[in-house]
Write a protein that holds these residues in place. Structure first.
Motif, PDB file in Angstrom:
ATOM      1  N   ARG A   1      39.246  20.485  41.889  1.00  0.00           N
ATOM      2  CA  ARG A   1      38.155  20.056  42.769  1.00  0.00           C
ATOM      3  C   ARG A   1      37.353  21.227  43.334  1.00  0.00           C
ATOM      4  O   ARG A   1      36.186  21.073  43.643  1.00  0.00           O
ATOM      5  CB  ARG A   1      38.712  19.220  43.933  1.00  0.00           C
ATOM      6  N   PHE A   2      37.997  22.378  43.446  1.00  0.00           N
ATOM      7  CA  PHE A   2      37.332  23.546  44.025  1.00  0.00           C
ATOM      8  C   PHE A   2      37.283  24.674  42.999  1.00  0.00           C
ATOM      9  O   PHE A   2      38.262  24.934  42.280  1.00  0.00           O
ATOM     10  CB  PHE A   2      38.071  24.018  45.272  1.00  0.00           C
ATOM     11  N   SER A   3      36.137  25.342  42.940  1.00  0.00           N
ATOM     12  CA  SER A   3      36.000  26.546  42.123  1.00  0.00           C
ATOM     13  C   SER A   3      35.074  27.512  42.850  1.00  0.00           C
ATOM     14  O   SER A   3      34.174  27.096  43.592  1.00  0.00           O
ATOM     15  CB  SER A   3      35.451  26.226  40.735  1.00  0.00           C
ATOM     16  N   GLY A   4      35.307  28.792  42.640  1.00  0.00           N
ATOM     17  CA  GLY A   4      34.478  29.770  43.326  1.00  0.00           C
ATOM     18  C   GLY A   4      34.748  31.181  42.861  1.00  0.00           C
ATOM     19  O   GLY A   4      35.758  31.463  42.208  1.00  0.00           O
ATOM     20  N   THR A   5      33.825  32.082  43.215  1.00  0.00           N
ATOM     21  CA  THR A   5      33.926  33.496  42.862  1.00  0.00           C
ATOM     22  C   THR A   5      33.684  34.329  44.105  1.00  0.00           C
ATOM     23  O   THR A   5      32.672  34.161  44.801  1.00  0.00           O
ATOM     24  CB  THR A   5      32.913  33.874  41.773  1.00  0.00           C
ATOM     25  N   LEU A   6      34.606  35.240  44.392  1.00  0.00           N
ATOM     26  CA  LEU A   6      34.491  36.187  45.487  1.00  0.00           C
ATOM     27  C   LEU A   6      34.403  37.577  44.891  1.00  0.00           C
ATOM     28  O   LEU A   6      35.182  37.923  44.000  1.00  0.00           O
ATOM     29  CB  LEU A   6      35.698  36.087  46.417  1.00  0.00           C
ATOM     30  N   GLY A   7      33.439  38.373  45.364  1.00  0.00           N
ATOM     31  CA  GLY A   7      33.287  39.686  44.753  1.00  0.00           C
ATOM     32  C   GLY A   7      32.700  40.727  45.675  1.00  0.00           C
ATOM     33  O   GLY A   7      32.242  40.443  46.786  1.00  0.00           O
ATOM     34  N   GLY A   8      32.716  41.956  45.178  1.00  0.00           N
ATOM     35  CA  GLY A   8      32.116  43.087  45.865  1.00  0.00           C
ATOM     36  C   GLY A   8      31.256  43.885  44.902  1.00  0.00           C
ATOM     37  O   GLY A   8      31.504  43.892  43.685  1.00  0.00           O
ATOM     38  N   TYR A   9      30.250  44.563  45.451  1.00  0.00           N
ATOM     39  CA  TYR A   9      29.278  45.258  44.605  1.00  0.00           C
ATOM     40  C   TYR A   9      28.915  46.587  45.242  1.00  0.00           C
ATOM     41  O   TYR A   9      28.777  46.702  46.461  1.00  0.00           O
ATOM     42  CB  TYR A   9      28.027  44.389  44.456  1.00  0.00           C
ATOM     43  N   PHE A  10      28.763  47.601  44.385  1.00  0.00           N
ATOM     44  CA  PHE A  10      28.345  48.926  44.846  1.00  0.00           C
ATOM     45  C   PHE A  10      27.310  49.471  43.880  1.00  0.00           C
ATOM     46  O   PHE A  10      27.473  49.371  42.656  1.00  0.00           O
ATOM     47  CB  PHE A  10      29.528  49.891  44.928  1.00  0.00           C
ATOM     48  N   LEU A  11      26.229  50.069  44.411  1.00  0.00           N
ATOM     49  CA  LEU A  11      25.187  50.690  43.593  1.00  0.00           C
ATOM     50  C   LEU A  11      24.768  52.002  44.220  1.00  0.00           C
ATOM     51  O   LEU A  11      24.617  52.098  45.444  1.00  0.00           O
ATOM     52  CB  LEU A  11      23.968  49.768  43.464  1.00  0.00           C
TER      53      LEU A  11
ATOM     54  N   SER B   1      45.756  33.710  35.101  1.00  0.00           N
ATOM     55  CA  SER B   1      46.422  32.445  34.792  1.00  0.00           C
ATOM     56  C   SER B   1      45.362  31.496  34.274  1.00  0.00           C
ATOM     57  O   SER B   1      44.216  31.888  34.055  1.00  0.00           O
ATOM     58  CB  SER B   1      47.121  31.882  36.035  1.00  0.00           C
ATOM     59  N   ASP B   2      45.739  30.228  34.108  1.00  0.00           N
ATOM     60  CA  ASP B   2      44.749  29.269  33.633  1.00  0.00           C
ATOM     61  C   ASP B   2      43.722  28.928  34.707  1.00  0.00           C
ATOM     62  O   ASP B   2      42.714  28.281  34.417  1.00  0.00           O
ATOM     63  CB  ASP B   2      45.431  27.996  33.136  1.00  0.00           C
ATOM     64  N   LYS B   3      43.917  29.390  35.948  1.00  0.00           N
ATOM     65  CA  LYS B   3      42.981  29.116  37.039  1.00  0.00           C
ATOM     66  C   LYS B   3      42.319  30.367  37.614  1.00  0.00           C
ATOM     67  O   LYS B   3      41.269  30.263  38.251  1.00  0.00           O
ATOM     68  CB  LYS B   3      43.694  28.367  38.165  1.00  0.00           C
ATOM     69  N   TRP B   4      42.929  31.518  37.422  1.00  0.00           N
ATOM     70  CA  TRP B   4      42.435  32.738  38.053  1.00  0.00           C
ATOM     71  C   TRP B   4      41.951  33.739  37.008  1.00  0.00           C
ATOM     72  O   TRP B   4      42.575  33.911  35.962  1.00  0.00           O
ATOM     73  CB  TRP B   4      43.530  33.404  38.892  1.00  0.00           C
ATOM     74  N   ASN B   5      40.810  34.395  37.317  1.00  0.00           N
ATOM     75  CA  ASN B   5      40.271  35.430  36.442  1.00  0.00           C
ATOM     76  C   ASN B   5      39.762  36.589  37.296  1.00  0.00           C
ATOM     77  O   ASN B   5      39.146  36.391  38.338  1.00  0.00           O
ATOM     78  CB  ASN B   5      39.118  34.888  35.595  1.00  0.00           C
ATOM     79  N   LEU B   6      40.035  37.796  36.841  1.00  0.00           N
ATOM     80  CA  LEU B   6      39.557  39.008  37.501  1.00  0.00           C
ATOM     81  C   LEU B   6      38.632  39.750  36.542  1.00  0.00           C
ATOM     82  O   LEU B   6      39.008  40.020  35.397  1.00  0.00           O
ATOM     83  CB  LEU B   6      40.730  39.907  37.900  1.00  0.00           C
TER      84      LEU B   6
ATOM     85  N   LEU C   1      33.319  44.027  41.217  1.00  0.00           N
ATOM     86  CA  LEU C   1      34.612  43.366  41.037  1.00  0.00           C
ATOM     87  C   LEU C   1      34.475  41.933  41.517  1.00  0.00           C
ATOM     88  O   LEU C   1      33.916  41.689  42.600  1.00  0.00           O
ATOM     89  CB  LEU C   1      35.708  44.069  41.833  1.00  0.00           C
ATOM     90  N   ARG C   2      34.969  40.985  40.731  1.00  0.00           N
ATOM     91  CA  ARG C   2      34.933  39.597  41.181  1.00  0.00           C
ATOM     92  C   ARG C   2      36.172  38.849  40.726  1.00  0.00           C
ATOM     93  O   ARG C   2      36.673  39.027  39.615  1.00  0.00           O
ATOM     94  CB  ARG C   2      33.654  38.911  40.718  1.00  0.00           C
ATOM     95  N   LEU C   3      36.637  37.991  41.634  1.00  0.00           N
ATOM     96  CA  LEU C   3      37.812  37.159  41.409  1.00  0.00           C
ATOM     97  C   LEU C   3      37.360  35.707  41.396  1.00  0.00           C
ATOM     98  O   LEU C   3      36.750  35.229  42.357  1.00  0.00           O
ATOM     99  CB  LEU C   3      38.839  37.392  42.527  1.00  0.00           C
ATOM    100  N   THR C   4      37.663  35.007  40.311  1.00  0.00           N
ATOM    101  CA  THR C   4      37.203  33.639  40.129  1.00  0.00           C
ATOM    102  C   THR C   4      38.391  32.683  40.074  1.00  0.00           C
ATOM    103  O   THR C   4      39.405  32.958  39.410  1.00  0.00           O
ATOM    104  CB  THR C   4      36.384  33.503  38.828  1.00  0.00           C
ATOM    105  N   TYR C   5      38.230  31.578  40.790  1.00  0.00           N
ATOM    106  CA  TYR C   5      39.236  30.516  40.773  1.00  0.00           C
ATOM    107  C   TYR C   5      38.599  29.237  40.241  1.00  0.00           C
ATOM    108  O   TYR C   5      37.502  28.851  40.657  1.00  0.00           O
ATOM    109  CB  TYR C   5      39.787  30.267  42.182  1.00  0.00           C
ATOM    110  N   GLN C   6      39.266  28.574  39.304  1.00  0.00           N
ATOM    111  CA  GLN C   6      38.773  27.333  38.722  1.00  0.00           C
ATOM    112  C   GLN C   6      39.847  26.262  38.879  1.00  0.00           C
ATOM    113  O   GLN C   6      40.796  26.194  38.104  1.00  0.00           O
ATOM    114  CB  GLN C   6      38.430  27.527  37.240  1.00  0.00           C
ATOM    115  N   GLY C   7      39.678  25.445  39.927  1.00  0.00           N
ATOM    116  CA  GLY C   7      40.634  24.381  40.175  1.00  0.00           C
ATOM    117  C   GLY C   7      40.086  23.024  39.793  1.00  0.00           C
ATOM    118  O   GLY C   7      38.984  22.903  39.254  1.00  0.00           O
TER     119      GLY C   7
END
Length: 735
Positions: free
Chosen positions: A366-376, A308-313, A358-364
């Motif tokens: 007042r609040f914005s952030g990215t939550l993710g996971g990583y494997f190597l 959406s205009d606020k969420w990105n995967l 994998l990371r999920l980003t929210y852009q609001g």
């Protein structure tokens, strides 16, 4: 076809194509110049290497961003030319890795890296970092992050990170070409082309580059160049946009990068002689030609979906595979080069690295952030054979004994992490910054070594018995798990749209590991190291964007730092890793860029980096308290000017300075070398708006300087010198 014929054909083709597109390019150039003249501004700098795309004004990390335009116009050939222009960043061991804020990429000890280089999101493996895809052709942007980046970039970034993004495909046709010819056998041929395959849906870009040089050291024994270099890179990128909200970029690249041996005897064959760099003879006498390098394949897939205009995967998948080769002559006495021709190292190896993020980003609002996971998952292995003389025990009379070791090793690392990075707008001018990373790493290492006397027929039985503790087959195996919670927090204050101040505290770490004891063939384990960093930053923009000035001030508290401790004589050339009690870093870096007129731009900056062991005493009682880190210059600076006028003439010059550094933890005066000022210049003419010719001079004052000097061990002195003056003529075409 020879080089001269290739050059003539290249120029003829470029000139023909340039004439066709000249009118269109001239119109675009006039529009760009008029825009700058009216607005008096330059483009906004956008940082893409972190988890969220941000303006440089918003980024609190100490990052230098080098654009595609700057890379293309300057006398830059690879990543080492780029870092020379960045305060508090320098090359290590003569273009064998990087140093950021006094922290060497190999660390002061340990088996893993402290600085990770990413190419199109793929973290380069251990050997690929030093001989990999580091050329500057057709790059989109380079971002050099100073200071700990464990929260954002993960493992092996306690000292910093370098993020390289090559040019992405677009739906507009584009073609580039370059030919550069210079002294010392310099030859570069490069090309790139891209455009749409399916309009607005599928686009491609192909880039290829080949560069070679004869080097600057002559092997008088073999009557050939000793340090010639050659690098070939080929890359295919695809951009697929099936919808307006989904974008997928695939990158496939291959690099073949090899170089000869550039280690010199800094005494000119007179042990103990301390010579100035200008007095060192650039010649060697090896009977085995040195060679080191890798063949590297990288595949990455970056998929971004705007939910959406606020969420990105975003999903980022990378795979890297490298083959490594090294040969080195251990008998390098210039007075007797054919002595002990069997004394040499022959090593082959391979690396593979797979990552998934994998990371999920929210852009609001007042609040914005990215939550993710990583494997190597990273695997590496070596097969090597080397032969030394019995003189390693400190008795030259035993040099007739040849000791050979056949070895093999295999290492596997699995790293898993979850991370979050965000900010919350407390007021119109104040933001709360916060984040964390939880990192878990598993290591499995195994080795096989067989040491034997290569010439037992001439070694008396009593001497064979004396060497018995060093002989035989050993198979050390280690398995370990490390984890750490790495928080980050801070405040960002924005008094105006063009000024930002911030204060950030974050924790970083590097996992522990194990060394194989050269003497006993046992295993010596060491613990993780931790760093807490406190950093102030200022981002300022003046004169409608024409002047930018950025500054960072930092203090880092280092605990349990991994440091190499040498064995006592006569095995002082071998070492193992221990954990130092405490050390610290502090300093600053500041840089500015001023677009004086649409034609003239000036830039410059300086850095100060203080490194010091506070509590570090070796097991033999030797105290390093008060010593500096190895390869850690205190001061660095750069300055330059570029001109691009309407008459067709363009050019510029740049100068960079670096103060002295020590080559090891002991800080002995004999190894305190490296101060230098290097000046580069270029002068060109725009034949058409699509075809240019440029004369380039690097190190125009022919400054002689050490980039590495280890002269504290009598009779075993080694060094590397910086490149002398070189010149070249470059032809560029852009359609």
């Amino acid at each position: 076809m020879g080089t001269a014929g290739s050059a003539v054909s290249f120029v003829a083709i470029c000139a023909s194509l340039a004439a066709v597109s000249n009118a269109k390019a001239q119109e675009e150039n006039d529009q760009n110049t008029a825009s700058l003249s009216e607005a008096g501004a330059v483009d906004e700098i956008v940082v893409v290497g972190q988890k969220r795309i941000q303006s440089l004004l918003e980024v609190t990390a100490s990052v230098d961003v080098i654009s595609a335009e700057e890379i293309a116009r300057e006398p830059i050939t690879d990543l080492y030319d780029i870092v020379d222009r960045i305060p508090n960043v320098t090359a290590a061991l003569g273009q064998q890795g990087f140093v950021i804020r006094g922290v060497d990429q190999r660390g002061a000890g340990g088996s893993t890296l402290t600085i990770t280089v990413f190419v199109d999101d793929s973290p380069l493996g251990n050997q690929t970092t030093f001989f990999g895809p580091l050329d500057s052709w057709d790059l989109g942007q380079v971002e050099v992050y100073r200071g700990p980046q464990s929260t954002n970039f993960g493992r092996n970034s306690i000292g910093g990170a370098i993020y390289i993004r090559t040019q992405d495909p677009s739906f507009e046709w584009d073609a580039l070409g370059r030919l550069e010819v210079g002294n010392n056998g310099i030859l570069q041929t490069s090309a790139a082309v891209g455009g749409p395959i399916i309009e607005d849906k599928l686009a491609f870009r192909i880039a290829a580059n080949h560069r070679q040089s004869n080097g600057f050291i002559f092997n008088s024994f073999l009557q050939q160049e000793a340090d010639e270099t050659e690098m070939t890179t080929a890359r295919l990128k695809l951009l697929f946009q099936p919808t307006d909200t989904l974008s997928i970029i695939s990158t496939t690249s291959y690099t073949d990068h090899f170089a000869g041996e550039d280690i010199l005897n800094p005494t000119n064959g007179v042990p103990g002689a301390l010579l100035d760099a200008s007095e060192v003879d650039r010649s060697v006498a090896y009977n085995v030609p040195g060679r080191e390098g890798t063949e590297t394949f990288i595949q990455s897939l970056n998929a971004s979906w705007d939910i959406s205009d606020k969420w990105n995967l975003t999903s980022i998948t990378t795979y890297q595979e490298s083959d490594y080769v090294r040969t080195e002559d251990f008998s390098t006495d210039p007075n007797n080069p054919d002595d002990n021709p069997d004394l040499a190292l022959d090593r082959t190896g391979d690396d593979s690295v797979f990552t998934q993020e994998l990371r999920l980003t929210y852009q609001g609002q007042r609040f914005s952030g990215t939550l993710g996971g990583y494997f190597l998952n990273a695997e590496s292995g070596f097969d090597d054979t080397f032969t030394l003389t019995g003189a390693i025990l400190g008795d030259p009379s035993l040099s007739f004994i040849l000791l050979t070791r056949d070895g093999a090793s295999f290492d596997e690392v699995t790293n898993k992490a979850i991370f979050f990075d965000g900010e919350y707008q407390l007021t119109d001018k104040l933001d709360l910054l916060f984040g964390f990373r939880y990192d878990d790493e598993n290591q499995n290492d195994s080795a096989l070594g067989n040491t034997f006397i290569a010439n037992p027929e001439i070694v008396p039985p009593f001497l064979q018995a004396a060497f018995a503790p060093f002989l035989g087959v050993v198979e050390p195996v280690t398995e370990a798990e490390y984890n750490a919670f790495l928080p980050k927090g801070g405040l960002r204050f924005r008094p105006s749209d063009d000024v930002t101040f911030a204060f950030v505290v974050q924790r970083a770490y590097r996992a522990g590991g194990a060394d194989v004891d050269f003497v006993s063939s046992g295993v010596i384990e060491y613990d993780p190291e931790y760093l807490t960093n406190y950093e102030l930053s200022a981002r300022t923009v003046f004169l409608d964007g024409r002047l930018r000035w950025n500054t960072n001030i930092y203090y880092s508290d280092y605990t349990d730092q991994q440091v190499t401790e040498q064995f006592p004589p006569p095995l002082q050339n071998f070492g193992f890793t221990v954990n130092a009690g405490k050390s610290e870093l502090y300093g600053l870096e500041t840089d500015a860029n001023f677009q004086i007129t649409p034609d003239v731009q000036v830039y410059g900056g300086f850095g100060y980096s203080h490194t010091e062991f506070i509590e570090f005493t070796q097991t033999n009682g030797t105290s390093f308290n008060g010593n500096r880190y190895p390869y850690a210059p205190r001061w660095s600076a750069n300055a330059g000017v570029t001109y691009d006028g309407s008459t067709g003439v363009f050019g510029g010059f740049d100068a960079n300075y670096q103060s002295d550094q020590f080559a090891n933890n002991f800080n002995v005066p004999e190894d305190f070398e490296g101060e230098r000022v290097v000046v580069n210049a270029r002068l060109g003419y725009r034949i058409t708006d699509n075809l240019t010719v440029t004369a380039i001079a690097r190190n125009i004052f022919n400054e002689d300087f050490y980039v590495f000097a280890n002269r504290g061990v009598f009779g075993a002195e080694t060094a590397r010198l910086g490149d002398p003056r070189t010149w070249a003529v470059r032809i560029d075409a852009d359609f």
